[in-house]
Design an enzyme around this catalytic site. Sequence first.
Site, short mmCIF file in Angstrom:
data_model
loop_
_atom_site.label_atom_id
_atom_site.label_comp_id
_atom_site.label_asym_id
_atom_site.label_seq_id
_atom_site.Cartn_x
_atom_site.Cartn_y
_atom_site.Cartn_z
N ASP B 12 0.79 -1.15 -0.13
CA ASP B 12 -0.07 0.23 0.07
C ASP B 12 1.01 1.05 -0.03
O ASP B 12 1.74 1.23 0.75
CB ASP B 12 -0.84 -0.01 1.03
CG ASP B 12 -1.75 -0.95 1.17
OD1 ASP B 12 -1.96 -1.65 0.16
OD2 ASP B 12 -2.78 -1.19 2.29
N ASP B 131 -14.04 -6.12 -5.26
CA ASP B 131 -14.12 -6.13 -3.96
C ASP B 131 -15.47 -6.59 -3.36
O ASP B 131 -16.54 -6.23 -3.67
CB ASP B 131 -14.12 -4.66 -3.24
CG ASP B 131 -12.56 -4.24 -3.43
OD1 ASP B 131 -11.68 -4.94 -3.92
OD2 ASP B 131 -12.18 -3.02 -3.03
#
Lengths: 212, 254
Positions: B12, B131
Amino acid sequence: MQTIALIDYGSGNQRSAEKALWEAARRLGKRRDIRATADPDFIASADRLLLPGVGAFAACMRGLAARDGVIEAMGAAVKRGAPFLGVCVGMQLLATRGLEFGETQGLGWIPGDVARITPADAALKVPHMGWNDIRAETPHPLFAEAAGRDFYFTHSFAFTPEDPATTTASVDHGGRFAAAVAKDNVAGVQFHPEKSQASGIDLISRFLEWTP
Amino acid sequence: MTLKVRVIPCLDVKDGRVVKGVQFLALRDAGDPVEQAQAYDAAGADELMFLDITASHEGRRPIHEVIARTAEVCFMPLSVGGGVRTVADARALLLSGADKVSINTAAVENPDLLAACADAFGSQAVVAAVDAKQVESGRWNIFTYGGRKDTGIDAVEYARLAVEKGAGEILLTSMDRDGAKNGYDTVLLKAVSGAVTVPVIASGGAGSTDHMVDAVKSGGADAVLAASIFHFGEIGIGEAKQALAAAHLPVRLT
């Protein structure tokens, strides 16, 4: 100093290919004049040439043809005997024709067709994406050390040469197809040596030393 | 003799810095994504994923420089996702040195964006990020905006549509399992991998090497992605591959 022309026609992997050429030259300890270029004069007189390529066959061929004099200059260099390496779609463009979205003429330097992969096992995924090991076919100095090693592939189409002897390495994904081809001073790899860590840099190093 | 199962660490990145990155190695600058990428490259990772979680998406973002610097030193496939809303966004990332661009919310809202990107760059460069959160038994909905918004769209149907539009790969994250370390959602994985013809990357829930084996064996995943367990050194890349190999799954041992 040897000149190496990396054909610049807007291919997505050009930057990586250039970095990999520099890295291979560095590991060899050799100084090389490596240029990403569409300059016909530099290309025609280059000591070695690398043609990158990702995406669709027809779009790549159009991109090449849109650069004035580049195809002719590559042809002149190949005719002169300069070692030439096509990578991924750059390899497929060596074929006579591509069969994606209709029929597109290729460079025709290694006779054959490029058609969609259809794995015998329907559970196998297309694109053929990821690391796969290659098997030596017709013995060739460029690929001698590459046999059995894993390289990174990402493609949905494959090159079937007319003359099976021009296939120098193959890969299995629900059936074997060409992983590498070569004819005289022209060679191509379906995988991405510029994305294949040490195995890839080794192969590019070999290309920089290859005397067909 | 066959295509290998890929092991993919995910980093990330926020404002060009790694968030919760590798913490088990003595890196000179633990926040530098490039150093972390090099560590994973050396460890034998098959591919790297950068998820850009920078809030603002205007103009040239730090992630471009991160990718460019990584591509200079890591000769491996690089994927990047986060904030990709237009063909121009995707192009900028690919030109920086990414090999694949992962598109999430924008593609759910407009699946034609996948088609436009596939036309421009080829399917191999286009990843549809899904997702998914379970809403009832055997039904998962797509959640967008980082898992906050239930779109009501069936995840399996969407995955099928995404591939039809031109996505060359599906990055499937279970929102239920994400961060829980209790294993990937293999039922969800199986439903999606059985529905599409392209490779599926399992994401969300990795807590052990057994989970990775399950994702492939039970879930039919083509690749396993994980973040924290790799960053914290709970599992090494090599260890993950050894476990997959021990379960008779094809891996690339470096």
